[in-house]
Structure formats: C-alpha cells, structure tokens
Design an enzyme around this catalytic site. Structure first.
Site, PDB file in Angstrom:
ATOM      1  N   GLU A 132       6.562  -1.709   0.440  1.00 48.53           N
ATOM      2  CA  GLU A 132       6.885  -0.302   0.702  1.00 48.53           C
ATOM      3  C   GLU A 132       7.076   0.676  -0.315  1.00 48.53           C
ATOM      4  OE1 GLU A 132       5.482  -0.948   4.292  1.00 48.53           O
ATOM      5  OE2 GLU A 132       5.779   1.123   3.317  1.00 48.53           O
TER       6      GLU A 132
HETATM    7  C1  LIG Z   1       5.717 -10.076   1.200  1.00 43.91           C
HETATM    8  C2  LIG Z   1       4.915  -8.660   0.958  1.00 43.91           C
HETATM    9  C3  LIG Z   1       4.507  -8.043   2.067  1.00 43.91           C
HETATM   10  C4  LIG Z   1       3.630  -6.966   1.618  1.00 43.91           C
HETATM   11  N1  LIG Z   1       3.060  -6.052   2.701  1.00 43.91           N
HETATM   12  C5  LIG Z   1       2.397  -5.398   2.677  1.00 43.91           C
HETATM   13  C6  LIG Z   1       1.474  -4.524   3.635  1.00 43.91           C
HETATM   14  O1  LIG Z   1       1.810  -5.125   4.623  1.00 43.91           O
HETATM   15  N2  LIG Z   1       0.542  -3.749   3.465  1.00 43.91           N
HETATM   16  C7  LIG Z   1       0.137  -3.312   2.235  1.00 43.91           C
HETATM   17  O2  LIG Z   1      -0.581  -2.449   1.761  1.00 43.91           O
HETATM   18  N3  LIG Z   1       0.894  -3.743   1.106  1.00 43.91           N
HETATM   19  C8  LIG Z   1       1.890  -4.823   1.175  1.00 43.91           C
HETATM   20  N4  LIG Z   1       2.583  -5.413   0.267  1.00 43.91           N
HETATM   21  C9  LIG Z   1       2.287  -4.890  -1.269  1.00 43.91           C
HETATM   22  C10 LIG Z   1       3.665  -4.143  -1.675  1.00 43.91           C
HETATM   23  O3  LIG Z   1       3.572  -2.796  -1.070  1.00 43.91           O
HETATM   24  C11 LIG Z   1       3.140  -4.201  -3.286  1.00 43.91           C
HETATM   25  O4  LIG Z   1       3.432  -5.421  -3.923  1.00 43.91           O
HETATM   26  C12 LIG Z   1       3.895  -2.940  -3.925  1.00 43.91           C
HETATM   27  O5  LIG Z   1       3.609  -1.786  -3.681  1.00 43.91           O
HETATM   28  C13 LIG Z   1       3.965  -3.168  -5.486  1.00 43.91           C
HETATM   29  O6  LIG Z   1       2.875  -3.143  -5.866  1.00 43.91           O
HETATM   30  P1  LIG Z   1       2.213  -4.099  -7.091  1.00 43.91           P
HETATM   31  O7  LIG Z   1       2.647  -5.595  -6.417  1.00 43.91           O
HETATM   32  O8  LIG Z   1       0.846  -4.245  -7.353  1.00 43.91           O
HETATM   33  O9  LIG Z   1       3.082  -4.120  -7.994  1.00 43.91           O
HETATM   34  P2  LIG Z   1       2.963  -3.141  -9.432  1.00 43.91           P
HETATM   35  O10 LIG Z   1       2.277  -1.767  -9.097  1.00 43.91           O
HETATM   36  O11 LIG Z   1       1.930  -3.919 -10.387  1.00 43.91           O
HETATM   37  O12 LIG Z   1       4.162  -2.908 -10.098  1.00 43.91           O
HETATM   38  C14 LIG Z   1       4.839  -3.698 -11.001  1.00 43.91           C
HETATM   39  C15 LIG Z   1       6.105  -3.371 -11.495  1.00 43.91           C
HETATM   40  O13 LIG Z   1       5.722  -2.123 -12.245  1.00 43.91           O
HETATM   41  C16 LIG Z   1       6.375  -0.899 -11.839  1.00 43.91           C
HETATM   42  N5  LIG Z   1       5.681   0.190 -11.901  1.00 43.91           N
HETATM   43  C17 LIG Z   1       4.372   0.136 -11.505  1.00 43.91           C
HETATM   44  N6  LIG Z   1       3.867   1.701 -11.770  1.00 43.91           N
HETATM   45  C18 LIG Z   1       4.780   2.150 -12.338  1.00 43.91           C
HETATM   46  C19 LIG Z   1       4.956   3.822 -12.468  1.00 43.91           C
HETATM   47  N7  LIG Z   1       3.842   4.579 -12.623  1.00 43.91           N
HETATM   48  N8  LIG Z   1       6.308   3.926 -13.117  1.00 43.91           N
HETATM   49  C20 LIG Z   1       7.086   3.027 -13.124  1.00 43.91           C
HETATM   50  N9  LIG Z   1       7.139   1.681 -12.796  1.00 43.91           N
HETATM   51  C21 LIG Z   1       5.792   1.489 -12.452  1.00 43.91           C
HETATM   52  C22 LIG Z   1       6.797  -1.316 -10.525  1.00 43.91           C
HETATM   53  O14 LIG Z   1       8.094  -0.627  -9.915  1.00 43.91           O
HETATM   54  C23 LIG Z   1       7.063  -2.607 -10.388  1.00 43.91           C
HETATM   55  O15 LIG Z   1       8.383  -3.012 -10.864  1.00 43.91           O
HETATM   56  C24 LIG Z   1       3.392  -6.427   0.285  1.00 43.91           C
HETATM   57  C25 LIG Z   1       3.773  -7.322  -0.665  1.00 43.91           C
HETATM   58  C26 LIG Z   1       4.816  -8.414  -0.362  1.00 43.91           C
HETATM   59  C27 LIG Z   1       5.253  -9.237  -1.459  1.00 43.91           C
END
Ligand SMILES: Cc1cc2nc3c(=O)[nH]c(=O)nc-3n(C[C@H](O)[C@H](O)[C@H](O)COP(=O)(O)OP(=O)(O)OC[C@H]3O[C@@H](n4cnc5c(N)ncnc54)[C@H](O)[C@@H]3O)c2cc1C
Length: 462
Positions: A315
């Site tokens: 989220e």
């Molecule tokens: C169990 C599970 C259920 C999920 N359910 C859903 C779902 O139903 N629908 C859906 O659409 N998604 C879902 N997700 C996806 C989830 O919302 C994303 O994993 C989350 O938004 C983070 O994106 P990412 O994993 O690509 O991490 P990244 O965006 O790669 O982030 C990696 C790290 O970098 C940091 N970061 C990234 N960009 C910035 C920035 N600009 N400034 C500072 N820090 C930054 C983040 O805070 C994080 O610590 C789910 C994920 C999991 C693991």
C-alpha cells in the site's frame, strides 16, 4: 474488496455499478487492486500495461502485474480486478493512466456468469508471512484456447484519470492496512500479557506468593508490556481520528468539507505508516516477552511478527508515506492546516496543566515539550520546501512522521485519561518514559540532512 466497492461507487458508470456492486458488497465476489508491475512499484510513472479500445465500448487489456493480493482463488465464483493501464497515445507518466474493471468471468446482462476472461495467474509467491493470502503474478491478454488475445475490460471514470480513481481505493486501503497494524499489535499485546501472567521465573519485590514470580512482576517485562499497550492505543487513536475525518468530510459541505478532507489526507500517512511500524515493533516486543518460546512456532508470537512485517511495505512503503506527508500534506492550507492540528493537540496539554488532575505526574510538561518540538520541526520542513530544498526536507521525512505520530498519540492518550481515570497510569507512563523520543526525532529532522547526504555518497556504486 472494500476499496473496489468504494472506487466503483464513486467513479463507475451506472451500468457497471448495477452489474458488480451488489455482489461485491455481499461478498459473493471479491475485488483486487492491480497497480504493481516488475519495473513499477513505488514509481507508477513506469507502468506499462496497455489498454486498446475495442470499438464497442469495451477495451482489451495486455500486460503483467505482480504481487496481486487475492489475484486468483476459488473462495468466490468471480474475481473483479481493478487494473491500471495505459491507452494508446496517453500522456507519459501517471497522467496517462486509466482504470479498468476486468472480471475473471464475463458477466451477462442478467448477471449470470459467462465465458472465462483472458486474465490468468501465472505464479504464487512464497512469503515471509501472511500465508493465507495468495499473492499472485497476473497475466492479462496472452490469449488462451484459440481466443483472440486481450482481457476484456471496462473503463472506470474518465480516460487518463485512472490514478484519481485508484486513489479512492488506495486511501481506503491505506487506512485499512493501518488497522492491520493496530490489530496485529493488539493481538500480540493480549497474547504477551496472558503469557507474562502465567510464566514464572525468578524473584520479584512485588511478588509475595510461593515459588517463582510470574514474569509480569519484573519491571523490565512491565516496561515491554506497557510500551506495547501505549503504542497500540496510540496507533488505534490516530487511525480512528483519520476515519472520523473521512466520515466528516463525506457529510460536510463547503469549507467544513475541505477542512475535514485535508485532515483525513494529513492523517492517512500517519494511520498507515505509524500503525504498521507499531505492528512490527509491538509484535517483536511480544515475542521478546515470551522468551525462547516466542521463537518457537507453537505460541503463535512468531507468526504475528512475520505477518506484521508486510504492512510497512505494501500500500505504498512507509518511506513513501513519509514523503507524501512532508511534500504533499504539510503545505495544505498554505501550511496552516497542520498548525491548526497541532494547536488542537496543544489544547489537550493545556487542559491537563490547568486541571492538574491526580496521577498525571509530569504529563503536561512532557506533552508541551513534544508539541513544541513538533511545531519547530514542522516550521523547519515547511521553510525548506518553500526554499525549494525538498531533498533536505525529505531526508527527515520518516523521523518527522514518527515525531508527529508520537506527539499526537501523547495528546490522544491524555484526552482519554482526562475522561477515564482508569487510563491515567498508561498515559503518564507514555509521557514520562516514551515521549522523550520526540526531542531526538526533532534533532534528526532539523540537523540530520547534511550528514546523511555526505555519508549517503559512500554507499553508491550504481
Ligand atoms: C505480499 C504483497 C502483497 C501485495 N499486494 C499488492 C496488490 O494487491 N496490488 C498491487 O498493485 N501491489 C501489491 N503489492 C505491491 C506493493 O504495493 C509494492 O511491493 C510496494 O508498493 C513497493 O514497491 P516495490 O516492491 O517495487 O519496491 P520499490 O519501489 O523498488 O522500493 C524499494 C525500496 O526503495 C524505497 N523507495 C522507492 N522509491 C523511493 C523514493 N522515490 N524515495 C524514497 N524511497 C524510495 C522504498 O521505500 C523501498 O524501501 C504487494 C506486495 C506484497 C509483497
């Protein structure tokens, strides 16, 4: 599903509402939210899923979504996917995203289920926790069994306004995920308290019974349990305040509606990020109270810890929530809205000081200090934003989010304690033992950016 209901209710056409809402509300069908793609997590600008108009009012959706919660299952007859995708010639970035409803099974005019749609789950993730929640990779529009490829979808709201519609769903989901943090913290607290009254080890001054004392008599165990209770209550109070503001925004008009909407928007990142951090912190403390048994699966303390860990990530990660708070919410009302909120919290501190009720100890002093720290940190960040130095402001965003949450939480605990004598002891414990963290957080917000930037350079190899 709740988020999908709200998004459809607010943005979908009457025909879509008539077909889908009743069965989603009744729980006969479930909803999903499809934003994330391999290259587009926190940054939705990078989203690539595409939608092509079919010429008959429907669209064909193509692309891959990952980590989709409840993307596939057989709990319900149908699954209603809400999917962000890009139309041909859409503007770049998030202004070119549109939202589509894509059912697993097509629905006839009479509401009966028809053909299978071209959306399939291609894999399930193996996760640290929440093992009862299927996390799916979804493939849209690969074609199957000789069908023309393309998942059939219907536009929700206007073209290229998909993110606004999705935010209806996301704001709902952010508060709901915050409540997951509260719920896991409450469960961990109840479990640890019961264990601490049962498990006996060592001697304690306050125990005059036979044999070893129940560990709840040891001051360090009490400290853990009281920290758990206080943090849980604060997270709950912040989340309820957010829900209260959402409700008031809905029923108010004019300036009042704007005020409550701003308040809801201000509190949403707190409700999401602070409560889910508390979920992890409290679940970890609960495990500690159990000692070695906490690390053993049969007590259930470890499962709570594993389950709690996802909530600061999904989220919108808590880091992203903090950025949202500082960059987008602090400027509300020309920067005045947040100060109005702080003034309301300050009024509680004043009431404690004026009434000087029994048992509050140094609560009024501690609250005043924390709220002064919050005021200073807020003005400092607003100054940086006004000067265009947003990188420096964002360096302190996570510390600021915890600072405002702790200061607000202290005031909420005091308000509860003013109304109910049985809550005074916990309020005073929080003010005198935990609220001092606010000062350190303020220092980090105001003085941490330069050293962070300098030391941060040593990390970079990419
Ligand atoms: C169990 C599970 C259920 C999920 N359910 C859903 C779902 O139903 N629908 C859906 O659409 N998604 C879902 N997700 C996806 C989830 O919302 C994303 O994993 C989350 O938004 C983070 O994106 P990412 O994993 O690509 O991490 P990244 O965006 O790669 O982030 C990696 C790290 O970098 C940091 N970061 C990234 N960009 C910035 C920035 N600009 N400034 C500072 N820090 C930054 C983040 O805070 C994080 O610590 C789910 C994920 C999991 C693991």
């Amino acid at each position: 599903t709740m988020g999908a209901v709200e998004a459809l209710d607010k943005h979908a056409s009457p025909a879509l509402k008539a077909k889908y809402l009743k069965k989603l509300v009744s729980g006969q069908w479930m909803g999903t939210m499809n934003l994330t793609e391999p290259q587009a997590g926190s940054d939705l600008n990078a989203l690539r899923a595409r939608a092509e108009p079919a010429g008959d009012g429907t669209y064909r959706i193509f692309g891959q979504k990952i980590f989709i919660t409840y993307g596939e299952h057989d709990f319900t007859d149908n699954i209603v996917h809400l999917v962000l995708a890009r139309l041909p010639d859409a503007p770049a970035g998030t202004r070119g995203l549109s939202l589509f409803l894509v059912p697993k099974f097509l629905v006839g005019e009479d509401g009966a289920l028809g053909a299978r749609n071209d959306v399939f789950c291609s894999g399930l993730e193996h996760k640290l926790g929440i093992h009862a929640s299927p996390t799916c990779t979804m493939i849209y529009g690969d074609g199957f069994e000789g069908m023309a490829p393309g998942a059939i979808g219907w536009l929700i709201g206007e073209e290229n306004k998909g993110l606004t519609c999705m935010f209806t769903m996301m704001n709902n989901a952010r508060l709901a995920v915050g409540m997951q943090g509260v719920a896991v913290a409450e469960t961990a607290t109840q479990k640890a308290l019961a264990y601490a009254n049962d498990r006996r080890q060592g001697k304690a001054a306050s125990y005059d019974g036979n044999g070893m004392a129940p560990i709840v008599h040891h001051p360090d165990v009490q400290r853990n349990l009281l920290t758990m209770k206080a943090l849980t209550q604060i997270a709950r109070a912040i989340s309820y305040s957010c829900a209260h503001a959402i409700d008031y925004a809905r029923v108010s008009v004019g300036d009042e509606a704007i005020h409550w909407q701003e308040r809801a928007n201000l509190l949403t990142p707190l409700a999401k990020a602070f409560s889910t951090d508390v979920g992890v912190e409290v679940a970890s403390l609960g495990l500690q109270v159990h000692g070695g048994m906490g690390y053993i699966e049969e007590t259930g303390a470890a499962a709570l810890y594993r389950d709690a860990r996802i909530a600061p990530i999904y989220e919108g990660t808590n880091g992203i929530q903090a950025i949202d708070l500082v960059a987008r919410k602090l400027p509300f009302g020309g920067g005045d809205h947040v100060h109005g909120y702080i003034a309301e919290l300050k009024a509680v501190a004043d009431e404690v000081r004026t009434l000087n009720p029994r048992g509050f100890g140094r609560t009024a002093d501690a609250l005043d200090r924390a709220l002064d720290d919050l005021g200073q940190a807020t003005r400092f960040l607003q100054g940086l934003l006004a000067d265009g130095r947003s990188d420096e402001a964002l360096a302190g965003a996570t510390s600021y989010l915890r600072l405002i949450s702790l200061a607000a939480g202290g005031a909420y605990l005091a308000r509860g304690a003013l109304a109910d004598q049985s809550r005074v002891a916990l309020c005073r414990f929080f003010a005198e033992n935990l609220l001092g963290e606010a000062g350190a957080l303020k220092e980090r917000v105001i003085g941490g950016a330069e050293s962070l930037a300098a030391a941060g350079k040593t990390l970079i190899s990419a």
